[in-house]
Motif scaffolding. Structure first.
Motif, PDB file in Angstrom:
ATOM      1  N   GLN A 106     -13.155  -0.542 -34.094  1.00 12.42           N
ATOM      2  CA  GLN A 106     -13.941  -1.726 -34.428  1.00 12.42           C
ATOM      3  C   GLN A 106     -13.856  -2.753 -33.296  1.00 12.42           C
ATOM      4  OE1 GLN A 106     -12.291  -2.998 -38.226  1.00 12.42           O
ATOM      5  NE2 GLN A 106     -14.104  -2.294 -39.320  1.00 12.42           N
ATOM      6  N   ALA A 107     -12.652  -3.006 -32.827  1.00  9.92           N
ATOM      7  CA  ALA A 107     -12.461  -3.991 -31.758  1.00  9.92           C
ATOM      8  C   ALA A 107     -13.223  -3.596 -30.501  1.00  9.92           C
ATOM      9  CB  ALA A 107     -10.967  -4.146 -31.452  1.00  9.92           C
ATOM     10  N   GLY A 108     -13.189  -2.300 -30.144  1.00  9.02           N
ATOM     11  CA  GLY A 108     -13.879  -1.842 -28.943  1.00  9.02           C
ATOM     12  C   GLY A 108     -15.375  -2.086 -28.991  1.00  9.02           C
ATOM     13  N   ALA A 111     -14.351 -13.171 -31.671  1.00 14.43           N
ATOM     14  CA  ALA A 111     -13.488 -13.479 -32.813  1.00 14.43           C
ATOM     15  C   ALA A 111     -13.224 -12.221 -33.635  1.00 14.43           C
ATOM     16  CB  ALA A 111     -14.129 -14.563 -33.684  1.00 14.43           C
ATOM     17  N   GLY A 112     -14.253 -11.470 -33.910  1.00 15.24           N
ATOM     18  CA  GLY A 112     -14.091 -10.238 -34.673  1.00 15.24           C
ATOM     19  C   GLY A 112     -13.261  -9.216 -33.927  1.00 15.24           C
ATOM     20  N   ALA A 113     -13.474  -9.108 -32.608  1.00 21.58           N
ATOM     21  CA  ALA A 113     -12.708  -8.155 -31.804  1.00 21.58           C
ATOM     22  C   ALA A 113     -11.216  -8.505 -31.822  1.00 21.58           C
ATOM     23  CB  ALA A 113     -13.235  -8.129 -30.374  1.00 21.58           C
ATOM     24  N   LEU A 114     -10.895  -9.793 -31.648  1.00 23.93           N
ATOM     25  CA  LEU A 114      -9.490 -10.217 -31.652  1.00 23.93           C
ATOM     26  C   LEU A 114      -8.843  -9.979 -33.017  1.00 23.93           C
ATOM     27  CD1 LEU A 114      -9.675 -13.529 -29.608  1.00 23.93           C
ATOM     28  CD2 LEU A 114      -8.398 -11.477 -28.984  1.00 23.93           C
ATOM     29  N   ALA A 115      -9.586 -10.242 -34.093  1.00 26.10           N
ATOM     30  CA  ALA A 115      -9.026 -10.053 -35.438  1.00 26.10           C
ATOM     31  C   ALA A 115      -8.714  -8.581 -35.689  1.00 26.10           C
ATOM     32  CB  ALA A 115     -10.007 -10.579 -36.487  1.00 26.10           C
ATOM     33  N   ALA A 116      -9.654  -7.699 -35.339  1.00 21.06           N
ATOM     34  CA  ALA A 116      -9.431  -6.270 -35.571  1.00 21.06           C
ATOM     35  C   ALA A 116      -8.292  -5.751 -34.698  1.00 21.06           C
ATOM     36  CB  ALA A 116     -10.721  -5.495 -35.290  1.00 21.06           C
TER      37      ALA A 116
END
Length: 861
Positions: A563-565, A574-579
């Motif tokens: 997901q982060a990739g 924000a979503g990348a850092l959270a995942a």
């Protein structure tokens, strides 16, 4: 004036009650008579002039009105308009008198030299070519517009075919590799060279049985379905356009008369192009001159399948009798394949008759139904029925087949069939269908209960064993997708009945992860569908949420990392850092519990690496350096224990790549550029050692391609453009090989465009603006053929904008100011969009840079 021009004028005259100026006649006839006249006119135009009076006498009899109309239209057809209005035999004689082709043989077009004529058709000539620039060896097919004839019309059709091919990318389609203009202005395009036989000849030469023929045919259905989903109707499906290589790979070729489906679902047609067809494989609507739709291709597939199974035509012996062939196509229901006689008049053997009776009769006859809306809804449905038959499952074609046949019978004999007969037949048909469906439902339930466990084992075998065995081989993206999707379909069906099965939930989560990887995992072979990938990963996470056990936790780490990739590529920081943070927390707990586990060390290292990438995307460069070094330290620990650990080598090379990027982004001083060059070079050296141990590993080759481009970027910063050119050519050779072996891989195609753009930039720095222009134009064209999802990601979109800017520079250097201005304007519009959606990046080209170039160009005037 030819058939369709004459008919168009006649139809206009009939609507307005005025005579046709070319035909000197009026048209006032009912629709049924009009349809008959069109069929007879088509038949008459296929005859020599001296044969037409006898034909008119035979078909018109005492019908003087029909005779006058037919004679008038045939006389009008002798007035020639365009070459496509003339009879095909006249074109053939014209072609035989054309200048000989050897003038092209030996000539070079772009990077290819023409070595032999393969084929000559109505619009073009196809030559076998070979790579002539010394980069690598490759055989190709090169298609050119034919000389003479209606040159402008043929150019339009040729360009249409080229545009269609540029949007199609499937392992069972002959791939378009390049396009351009010859020195004399003749357009050409370069295709993958298919060394194969027509599908019917391949089946005969290999003496293939029914099952093998059906499996080949199912592949044909899949590639036709792909074309339809891209909005393309082939319109000329026949064995000679369906080739099979010696390795058994199906390749669909020749989109010369293909057409795009219009917005309303029909096809945009022209009168002349509509008649370019092969009658033996044409659908009833094509023969009647109506618009071809995907249903027309399904009918042609039915004819192909009939011939593959029976060695016969569904229309019996109509050789040389075009009138009988036309009537058979439009009106006569074909015999079931089990009762067909072959070309020698031989009935099928008892064994073959038993094999074809039932399912296969129903499948073929459904594809060959006269009304388009009564055929299979799509090519995928036809292929699915073939699969169901091979698996011993009930086929959909047998549902409603009886009512269809009875309906056709009533239409053909409506004068005899009264209301009472109709009611009784309908009642009998309804009882028969209901009984059949009841039996079928019971059989399906019994089969489902009996095979549930075996289906699950089979799905897991394909998903885990077969998929993983081919995952790193080039050319397997589409095959992996098919394997996992089919496995997932079976598992989901079982899941509906086993909601409390934790093992099944794990299997489904892994399947969703693998589907997501194929759809759009960042920096790996994918189909260019990042939205689909994110949905698949989210479904996997939802299945494992709250599930105890380390196996579930490890799988969650993999899902969060992916997901982060994808989110990094979309600049959703924000979503990348959270995942990535969730993945690190879980992976750290697993590694703490198993400090000596190499696998868990690798899991933690790669998770820190993904977290570092998310930090970099968010602009947190100090945090990026910390996380990146954590990952590198863990990877070096693994390599100290096991120097040949492939995954550790790959991930450590990624660390060097990220480090080099960081240096290039920091400043442009020679000292920092040298640090970047050293980091990239270390990564390439590590990868080349890994490749020496595993030469067929596509993933390692792809990483070398990416980092060779990185080395080239650093060399250009160091003002060493000739050396940069060498590195970009090295990368391009890798992407050419990988994308040629795996045409469905959107990532390989993008990387090829990226390398071409980098090469073009280096060529501009060396002063070779002519080659730079060619390379950059090819890069721009490749991007425009990428899937829509890939085109919207930040990095590919920025890369296209940069390529457009550099193409403008090359055009300006060659004195083409209007074209340069156009490319600059396209570039700045795209960069504005990128910066608005994703923020200002650290690239070498910004919207402000391009605006300054536009202003300089304007002031120069």
């Amino acid at each position: 004036m030819g058939l369709w021009a004459c008919l168009a004028a006649a139809r206009a005259g009939r609507r307005h009650g005025a005579p046709c100026r070319r035909c000197r006649m009026t048209h006032a006839m009912d629709p049924q008579a009009w349809q008959r006249l069109k069929v007879l006119l088509a038949e008459g135009l296929s005859l020599a002039v001296e044969e037409r009076p006898g034909f008119i006498d035979r078909v018109c009899g005492e019908d003087d009105a029909l005779r006058r109309e037919l004679e008038s239209l045939l006389a009008a057809s002798d007035l020639s308009g365009t070459p496509l209005d003339s009879h095909p035999s006249e074109q053939l004689l014209d072609a035989l008198g054309m200048p000989s082709t050897p003038a092209w043989i030996g000539r070079r077009l772009g990077a290819y030299r023409l070595v032999a004529l393969i084929a000559r058709g109505g619009m073009g000539e196809v030559y076998r070519g070979e790579r002539a620039d010394g980069q690598y060896e490759q055989q190709v097919a090169v298609k050119l517009v034919r000389e003479s004839l209606d040159r402008e019309f043929l150019r339009q059709r040729f360009d249409a075919e080229r545009r269609i091919l540029a949007t199609l990318d499937h392992p069972n389609l002959a791939k378009m590799l390049d396009a351009g203009m010859a020195d004399d202005g003749s357009p050409y395009f370069v295709m993958e060279f298919v060394d194969g036989q027509p599908i019917d000849a391949y089946c005969e030469s290999g003496q293939l049985g029914i099952e093998a023929r059906l499996r080949l045919f199912r592949t044909v259905c899949q590639v036709v379905e792909y074309a339809h989903r891209q909005g393309v109707v082939h319109r000329d499906l026949k064995p000679s356009n369906i080739l099979v290589t010696a390795q058994g790979v199906v390749k669909l070729v020749d989109f010369g008369i293909a057409k795009r489906i219009g917005p309303a679902g029909g096809t945009a047609v022209t009168a002349t192009a509509q008649r370019a067809l092969t009658p033996e494989y044409a659908s009833p609507e094509q023969v009647r001159g109506e618009a071809a739709t995907p249903a027309s291709d399904i009918y042609a597939l039915g004819v192909v399948l009939y011939r593959l199974l029976t060695h016969a035509s569904p229309y019996g012996d109509t050789t040389g009798d075009n009138y009988a062939l036309t009537r058979a196509i439009c009106d006569t229901e074909p015999l079931p394949p089990s009762r067909a006689h072959d070309a020698a008049g031989q009935a099928p053997s008892r064994a073959l008759r038993r094999r074809l009776q039932g399912d296969l009769d129903a499948v073929v006859l459904m594809a060959l139904r006269k009304q388009a809306d009564h055929r299979y809804a799509c090519a995928e449905a036809l292929g699915d029925d073939i699969f169901r038959h091979l698996e011993g499952l009930p086929v959909q074609a047998r549902r409603g087949a009886l009512s269809y046949r009875l309906g056709r019978l009533l239409l053909r004999h409506k004068a005899v069939a009264g209301a009472v007969l109709f009611a009784n037949v309908a009642l009998i048909a309804g009882i028969g269908v209901a009984s059949y469906q009841a039996v079928q439902a019971r059989q399906q339930r019994e089969r489902a209960q009996h095979h549930a466990q075996s289906v699950r084992r089979l799905a897991n075998s394909f998903m885990f064993e077969v998929h993983d065995a081919i995952a790193e081989l080039p050319g397997t993206t589409a095959a992996r997708k098919l394997l996992v999707q089919n496995s997932l379909k079976y598992l989901e069906e079982l899941s509906a009945e086993s909601t409390g099965d934790a093992t099944l939930r794990m299997e489904l989560a892994i399947a969703y992860r693998k589907i997501g990887d194929i759809q759009g995992r960042a920096f790996t072979a994918n189909l260019g569908d990042p939205d689909g990938a994110l949905k698949s990963y989210a479904r996997g996470v939802a299945l494992l949420d709250g599930m105890p056990g380390e196996a579930a936790q490890r799988e969650l780490v993999n899902l969060y990392k992916r997901q982060a990739g994808v989110l990094v590529m979309r600049v959703e920081s924000a979503g990348a850092l959270a995942a990535a943070s969730k993945a690190v927390a879980i992976a750290q707990g697993i590694a703490n519990a198993h400090p000596d586990s190499e696998a868990d060390l690798m899991l933690l290292a790669t998770t820190h690496g993904q977290h570092a990438q998310a930090m970099q995307g968010a602009g947190k460069m100090d945090d990026f350096m910390v996380e990146s070094e954590k990952a590198a330290t863990l990877l070096r620990r693994v390599l100290a224990r096991n120097p040949d650990q492939r995954d550790a080598q790959l991930y450590l090379s990624s660390h060097y790549s990220q480090l080099g990027d960081r240096y290039l982004e920091r400043d442009t001083t020679p000292e920092t550029s040298k640090l970047a060059y050293d980091a990239f070079s270390q990564g390439v050296a590590l990868l080349e050692r890994a490749l020496a141990a595993k030469p067929d590993d596509a993933l390692i080759s792809a990483r070398i391609g990416s980092m060779s481009d990185d080395v080239g970027r650093a060399l250009l910063r160091l003002n060493r453009p000739a050396e940069a050119r060498t590195q970009h050519l090295k990368a391009l050779a890798i992407w050419d090989r990988l994308s040629g072996a795996d045409p469905a891989n959107a990532r390989y195609r993008f990387e090829r465009a990226h390398s071409l753009g980098q090469l073009g930039t280096a060529l501009i720095a060396t002063g070779d603006t002519k080659e730079a222009r060619q390379r950059l134009q090819t890069a721009v064209d490749i991007f425009e053929g990428l899937p829509a999802g890939s085109q919207q990601d930040a990095y590919p979109r920025y890369t296209q904008a940069a390529n457009l800017f550099h193409l403008g520079q090359a055009l300006l250097a060659q004195g083409d100011k209007p074209a340069a201005k156009q490319r600059y304007e396209q570039s700045v519009a795209m960069l504005d969009d990128v910066e608005k959606r994703f923020g200002t990046g650290a690239g070498n080209v910004s919207a402000q840079d391009v605006r300054a170039a536009i202003e300089r160009l304007a002031s120069a005037h």
